[in-house]
Design an enzyme around this catalytic site. Structure first.
Site, PDB file in Angstrom:
ATOM      1  N   HIS A  21      33.924  -2.423 131.560  1.00 33.45           N
ATOM      2  CA  HIS A  21      35.038  -3.085 130.874  1.00 33.45           C
ATOM      3  C   HIS A  21      35.861  -2.056 130.081  1.00 33.45           C
ATOM      4  O   HIS A  21      37.091  -2.042 130.148  1.00 33.45           O
ATOM      5  CB  HIS A  21      34.469  -4.175 129.967  1.00 33.45           C
ATOM      6  CG  HIS A  21      35.466  -4.779 129.021  1.00 33.45           C
ATOM      7  ND1 HIS A  21      36.099  -5.973 129.274  1.00 33.45           N
ATOM      8  CD2 HIS A  21      35.940  -4.344 127.840  1.00 33.45           C
ATOM      9  CE1 HIS A  21      36.924  -6.242 128.271  1.00 33.45           C
ATOM     10  NE2 HIS A  21      36.848  -5.263 127.388  1.00 33.45           N
ATOM     11  N   GLU A  22      35.164  -1.166 129.374  1.00 33.51           N
ATOM     12  CA  GLU A  22      35.867  -0.128 128.595  1.00 33.51           C
ATOM     13  C   GLU A  22      36.627   0.823 129.519  1.00 33.51           C
ATOM     14  O   GLU A  22      37.755   1.218 129.216  1.00 33.51           O
ATOM     15  CB  GLU A  22      34.874   0.667 127.734  1.00 33.51           C
ATOM     16  CG  GLU A  22      34.149  -0.154 126.669  1.00 33.51           C
ATOM     17  CD  GLU A  22      35.102  -0.810 125.687  1.00 33.51           C
ATOM     18  OE1 GLU A  22      36.154  -0.231 125.395  1.00 33.51           O
ATOM     19  OE2 GLU A  22      34.795  -1.933 125.236  1.00 33.51           O
TER      20      GLU A  22
ATOM     21  N   HIS B 205      39.870  -0.646 130.481  1.00 35.71           N
ATOM     22  CA  HIS B 205      40.951  -0.452 129.497  1.00 35.71           C
ATOM     23  C   HIS B 205      41.640   0.891 129.714  1.00 35.71           C
ATOM     24  O   HIS B 205      42.841   1.012 129.601  1.00 35.71           O
ATOM     25  CB  HIS B 205      40.387  -0.479 128.069  1.00 35.71           C
ATOM     26  CG  HIS B 205      40.159  -1.862 127.547  1.00 35.71           C
ATOM     27  ND1 HIS B 205      41.126  -2.829 127.598  1.00 35.71           N
ATOM     28  CD2 HIS B 205      39.086  -2.421 126.947  1.00 35.71           C
ATOM     29  CE1 HIS B 205      40.645  -3.938 127.048  1.00 35.71           C
ATOM     30  NE2 HIS B 205      39.404  -3.724 126.651  1.00 35.71           N
TER      31      HIS B 205
ATOM     32  N   GLU C 261      42.297  -7.806 127.748  1.00 33.37           N
ATOM     33  CA  GLU C 261      40.864  -8.084 127.852  1.00 33.37           C
ATOM     34  C   GLU C 261      40.537  -8.706 129.201  1.00 33.37           C
ATOM     35  O   GLU C 261      39.543  -8.352 129.834  1.00 33.37           O
ATOM     36  CB  GLU C 261      40.402  -9.009 126.721  1.00 33.37           C
ATOM     37  CG  GLU C 261      40.384  -8.348 125.351  1.00 33.37           C
ATOM     38  CD  GLU C 261      39.614  -7.039 125.325  1.00 33.37           C
ATOM     39  OE1 GLU C 261      38.527  -6.972 125.924  1.00 33.37           O
ATOM     40  OE2 GLU C 261      40.132  -6.077 124.736  1.00 33.37           O
TER      41      GLU C 261
ATOM     42  N   ASP D   6      38.097  -7.127 131.961  1.00 35.48           N
ATOM     43  CA  ASP D   6      36.993  -7.927 132.509  1.00 35.48           C
ATOM     44  C   ASP D   6      37.049  -7.938 134.040  1.00 35.48           C
ATOM     45  O   ASP D   6      36.041  -7.775 134.725  1.00 35.48           O
ATOM     46  CB  ASP D   6      37.089  -9.381 132.017  1.00 35.48           C
ATOM     47  CG  ASP D   6      36.516  -9.546 130.612  1.00 35.48           C
ATOM     48  OD1 ASP D   6      35.961  -8.565 130.086  1.00 35.48           O
ATOM     49  OD2 ASP D   6      36.634 -10.659 130.058  1.00 35.48           O
TER      50      ASP D   6
HETATM   51 ZN   LIG Z   1      37.970  -4.945 125.690  1.00 37.91          ZN
END
Ligand SMILES: [Zn+2]
Length: 416
Positions: free
Chosen positions: A276-277, A280, A354, A358
């Protein structure tokens, strides 16, 4: 406009802001006992759910108390000409406008921090303690305060001094130079945050060799992400709550995992959080956020340059001698409605990001591990599973757990 009208406009903004926050909190609290959606039934067992309900209620009551206290202190300060008193105090110590401003802000911030310390003390050592979150010792608590003050004085004081110096040299055009200064500083801080600031508060150790590191490195290689810096931070020094974050870019980019996260989650779940990071980063959210904040800063400083020299601002606060620092205070309050709106937009965008991160984790790892990690993290922090829509809209930088799960499910269906 008379100074008096402006004074009451400032008071109006402060009070309105308080009321809106209280309404949102109350709305949110009314839904604490809502029926849990089916997909979230397994987050808590009955006993843990009871505990999370009690935690939310305690936090809510405490929030009312501490924000009411802050409001009353602020209003008292305004009505008792607090700014004029502190301004005069600073002027008795120095004649230099930069020093006066530093003493002025230093005194106000120190006083307000001391006044609110009993609240943060109670929050940490009574509430968090009662629910088993607190790991902070009293020594760490007060050392953190001292370090925070010192850092604020050096970084905040340094930037403020430079900005006032620009103002003295270039008048209204100071905002351009201030903008460059703040932009360069925030890039620098983002780049070296983990190297320069974090070590003052925490220990960071490179993730040791072993199956977790292998898994993470293999994942990073698969998605074509160079990741030399994976660090474990001793978050457990202060709280049992877990987290992970990304910082820096280019060669300086690194992923920091809380030791609590590593302890609470399975290895595959940790990779999901990490994926997930990485999402980003790959989706350029970090660059985007930095750019957005630099643009907002420029806009704010430009607006400030239009108002700060106006003697009406000082007169409204009961100060006869106009100055940059008094102008800055009044402007800061006048600006709150605008900053509420930009904050709202940033939250809106952040929630979109987000979902994208995801989705990235789902595509490059899998959704099941991500969902179970999110559920575990929610349960470990006794988080609220039924927040009110309006509260989410205004305050949440992340979608709710339910929304994130639904989103993952929907995109899973779409990919078939
Ligand atoms: Zn996040």
């Amino acid at each position: 406009m008379t100074p008096e009208t402006l004074f009451y406009i400032l008071i109006g903004i402060i009070v309105l802001n308080f009321i809106v926050d209280q309404i949102l909190d109350a709305l949110n609290a009314k839904h604490y006992n809502d029926q849990l959606p089916a997909v979230l039934q397994d987050v808590y067992d009955d006993e843990e759910y009871q505990r999370s309900q009690a935690y939310k209620k305690t936090r809510y009551k405490f929030g009312i108390l501490s924000s009411t206290f802050s409001l009353l202190i602020t209003l008292a300060f305004f009505f008792l000409d607090g700014f004029a008193i502190v301004d005069e105090f600073a002027r008795n110590i120095s004649n230099n406008p930069i020093l006066i401003a530093l003493i002025f802000f230093g005194s106000i911030m120190l006083a307000s921090d001391i006044l609110t310390t009993p609240f943060s003390y109670y929050s940490t050592f009574v509430i968090e303690e009662k629910f088993g979150f607190n790991k902070t010792t009293k020594k760490t608590f007060f050392l953190d305060k001292l370090k925070g003050w010192l850092m604020g004085a050096i970084l905040g004081g340094g930037i403020l001094a430079l900005i006032i110096w620009f103002y003295q040299l270039t008048g209204e055009n100071f905002w351009i130079f201030a903008w460059i200064l703040v932009a360069v500083f925030s890039l620098f801080l983002n780049m070296f945050y983990s190297k320069l600031i974090v070590p003052l508060f925490n220990k960071q150790t490179p993730l040791e060799e072993g199956s977790l590191r292998n898994k993470i490195e293999e994942y990073a290689k698969n998605v074509g992400f160079t990741l030399d810096n994976i660090f474990i931070i001793d978050g457990s020094k202060r709280s049992t709550k877990a987290n992970a974050y990304f910082s820096g870019f280019g060669k300086e980019k690194r992923i920091t995992l809380f030791d609590t996260l590593v302890n609470d989650l399975e290895e595959d779940e940790i990779v999901a959080v990490l994926a997930h990071e990485v999402g980003h980063y790959k989706k350029k959210h970090i660059i985007f956020n930095l750019t957005a904040s630099i643009i907002t800063t420029g806009f704010t400083l430009w607006l400030l340059s239009l108002f700060v020299g106006n003697p009406l601002l000082s007169e409204a606060l009961g100060v006869n001698q106009p100055s940059f620092h008094i102008g800055l205070i009044a402007f800061g309050i006048l600006y709150t409605p605008i900053s509420e709106i930009t904050g709202l937009l940033m939250n809106l965008l952040s929630r979109k990001f987000e979902y994208q991160a995801d989705r990235y984790a789902q595509k490059t790892w899998n959704a099941a591990d991500l969902v179970s990690s999110l559920k575990k993290l929610s349960s470990k922090s006794l988080s609220n599973l039924t927040p009110h829509k309006a509260y989410v809209f205004f305050h949440f930088s992340h979608p709710t757990l339910l929304q994130r799960i639904q989103h993952l499910k929907a995109s899973e269906k779409n990919s078939f």
